[in-house]
Design a protein around this motif. Structure first.
Motif, PDB file in Angstrom:
ATOM      1  N   TYR A 135      -4.321  -7.803  -7.269  1.00 14.57           N
ATOM      2  CA  TYR A 135      -4.194  -7.130  -8.470  1.00 14.57           C
ATOM      3  C   TYR A 135      -4.212  -8.367  -9.457  1.00 14.57           C
ATOM      4  O   TYR A 135      -3.030  -8.823  -9.257  1.00 14.57           O
TER       5      TYR A 135
ATOM      6  N   ARG B 163      -0.109   2.630  -7.643  1.00 12.23           N
ATOM      7  CA  ARG B 163       1.016   1.052  -7.820  1.00 12.23           C
ATOM      8  C   ARG B 163       0.027   0.368  -9.655  1.00 12.23           C
ATOM      9  O   ARG B 163       0.567  -0.266  -9.884  1.00 12.23           O
ATOM     10  N   SER B 164      -1.240   0.767  -9.939  1.00 16.28           N
ATOM     11  CA  SER B 164      -1.610   0.803 -10.696  1.00 16.28           C
ATOM     12  C   SER B 164      -0.277   0.551 -11.839  1.00 16.28           C
ATOM     13  O   SER B 164      -0.177   0.053 -13.318  1.00 16.28           O
TER      14      SER B 164
ATOM     15  N   SER C 173      -9.401  -5.407  -9.464  1.00 15.27           N
ATOM     16  CA  SER C 173      -9.492  -5.629  -8.127  1.00 15.27           C
ATOM     17  C   SER C 173     -10.533  -5.232  -7.952  1.00 15.27           C
ATOM     18  O   SER C 173     -11.532  -4.777  -8.384  1.00 15.27           O
TER      19      SER C 173
ATOM     20  N   GLU D 288      -3.252   3.073  -4.297  1.00 14.32           N
ATOM     21  CA  GLU D 288      -3.638   1.851  -5.081  1.00 14.32           C
ATOM     22  C   GLU D 288      -3.667   2.329  -7.175  1.00 14.32           C
ATOM     23  O   GLU D 288      -2.980   1.309  -7.465  1.00 14.32           O
TER      24      GLU D 288
ATOM     25  N   TYR E 121     -11.487   0.580  -2.883  1.00 15.16           N
ATOM     26  CA  TYR E 121     -10.069   0.573  -2.568  1.00 15.16           C
ATOM     27  C   TYR E 121     -10.236  -1.229  -1.538  1.00 15.16           C
ATOM     28  O   TYR E 121     -11.605  -0.932  -1.194  1.00 15.16           O
TER      29      TYR E 121
END
Length: 469
Positions: A88, A52-53, A152, A49, A156
């Protein structure tokens, strides 16, 4: 009447214990494995994550056109929608705070649906959290050109494929645990049977021994040292009790035989005299008196044997030089041996042991007496030799003669009580047959051994071995 509680068999108890332990171990292992895997996977998802961000921020930062001072709306829309499907929710601002693109304004229904799906999925995974928003600066060529807020599920969240993977992993761990438990049940039962089988045989054998069945032998193969020693111990116990029972019966038979002859003779003489068949002459009364003395001698021998064995349990230990002891005893036998035409020869070296001097003197005396008694007299060739020496951590006394010898089948019997190689059982030549029994008893009490051997030519040899401690 209170009934006794039912006892479980060792096999059932051992099987139950093994299965309980295996169940606990497998259960704890499965729980621990599931916990560790889940934690590791969650850590992996968090790293993904974060990556990805960072990728989203990098992609958006590249959509600023420094020449026209505008944003590439088409590409920003593509990035925003692609990120939305991944969970997201983006909102892009320029430096003045003006909204460039907002996923919620663009498609509020889709954003709500994505948020509901993720929340439901994470609740099923027993991971409870909430949607949070993080702000990231958009930098192009070292200059800040705007910023983006990314909403988000935290800390997680799982995508649909991640969630299916976790479920599949949990099922696999459960199946492995069930298979391991099934295999463990079979292995535990086989192991319990393998362990219990020789113990059960030993238990049954011990019960039979307690019932008087001596001499039985347990036939059982095992690779376990403790079980092997248990089986050997029971077999040795059975053999020892068998030998003891045989010796007891032999002793009873021997005593009966020893008593029967004088009692029969005495009874016959007295019956003949009381019935008037014989006159009670001095000679016949003297014969009766000799038989009475013979009975008294047998009783005295029994008392001597009992006293000797009792004394052996309370040894008065001291430092004794066996060679010095032999040198002090041999002269008292030389005169008697000389009358019979027998020569006694002693040789040796100092051999110090911790022993009871009086009892060890009795051993030497009994061996010399036995050797002189069974060596042919008056032919001038009789020889009795006694040797004393040390070897290793043991001291030895060896008495050898060239007398009548011992038959091979009698070597293991001559130390039994009342056993005599003189088959006529003449007490004038053979004695009562307890001298060697007393000798063995004394030697054994000192932790030693005694053995008899037949000489190749003629005669016998007795060897006493005493540990030097």
């Amino acid at each position: 009447m209170q009934s006794k509680p039912k006892k479980r068999g060792l096999s059932a108890q051992l099987s139950l214990t093994i299965l309980t332990v295996l169940l606990l171990v497998i259960g704890l292992t499965g729980i621990l494995a599931n916990f560790v895997i889940s934690r590791q996977f969650a850590s992996y998802i968090q790293d993904q994550e974060k990556a990805r961000s960072e990728n989203i921020v990098s992609d958006l930062s590249g959509q600023w056109d420094v020449i026209t001072k505008t944003w590439n709306q088409e590409y920003i829309h593509a990035v925003g929608m692609y990120s939305l499907y991944d969970g997201y929710i983006l909102k892009l601002y320029d430096n003045e705070g003006k909204v460039i693109w907002d996923a919620e304004n663009h498609d509020m229904a889709l954003c709500s649906q994505v948020m509901r799906d993720i929340s439901t999925r994470m609740n099923k995974a027993k991971t409870f959290g909430d949607f949070t928003t993080h702000h990231y600066d958009l930098v192009y060529n070292g200059s800040r050109v705007g910023y983006v807020s990314i909403k988000s599920y935290g800390p997680y969240f799982f995508s649909e494929s991640d969630f299916h993977f976790i479920r599949a992993l949990n099922i696999v761990v459960l199946l492995i645990s069930l298979v391991a438990f099934a295999v463990s049940i079979v292995t535990g039962l086989l192991l319990a049977r393998r362990i219990v089988s020789p113990i059960s045989k030993a238990s049954k054998a011990a019960g039979r021994i307690a019932g008087g069945e001596y001499g039985i032998v347990i036939e059982s193969e095992t690779d376990t040292r403790e079980l092997y020693e248990l089986i050997n111990a029971v077999n040795r116990l059975s053999s020892a009790l068998y030998d003891q029972e045989r010796s007891r019966r032999q002793l009873t038979s021997d005593i009966a035989h020893e008593l029967r002859t004088p009692l029969t003779s005495l009874g016959t003489h007295l019956e003949a005299m009381t019935s008037g068949i014989w006159e009670p002459t001095e000679e016949r009364l003297k014969s009766c008196h000799e038989e009475v003395e013979r009975l008294g001698s047998i009783v005295k021998d029994l008392e001597l044997l009992e006293k000797s064995e009792s004394s052996n349990r309370q040894l008065s230990l001291e430092s004794v030089d066996l060679w010095e002891l032999v040198e002090s005893i041999v002269p008292s036998w030389e005169a008697q041996a000389k009358k019979q035409g027998i020569k006694i020869q002693a040789s040796g070296s100092p051999a110090i042991v911790c022993a009871d001097r009086e009892r060890m003197a009795q051993v030497v005396t009994n061996l010399l007496s036995n050797a002189v008694k069974y060596t042919p007299p008056n032919d001038g060739t009789g020889m009795v030799e006694i040797f004393v020496y040390s070897q290793g951590d043991h001291a030895f006394i060896k008495v050898r003669d060239n007398g009548i010898g011992i038959e091979e089948d009698e070597l293991d019997l001559i130390f039994d009580r009342f056993y005599r190689t003189d088959k006529s059982r003449n007490r004038k030549t053979g004695g009562a047959g307890i001298g060697l029994a007393i000798t063995k008893s004394i030697v054994t009490a000192h932790g030693g051994t005694i053995k008899a051997e037949r000489e190749e030519a003629k005669g016998s040899c007795f060897t006493v071995e005493i540990p030097q401690r």
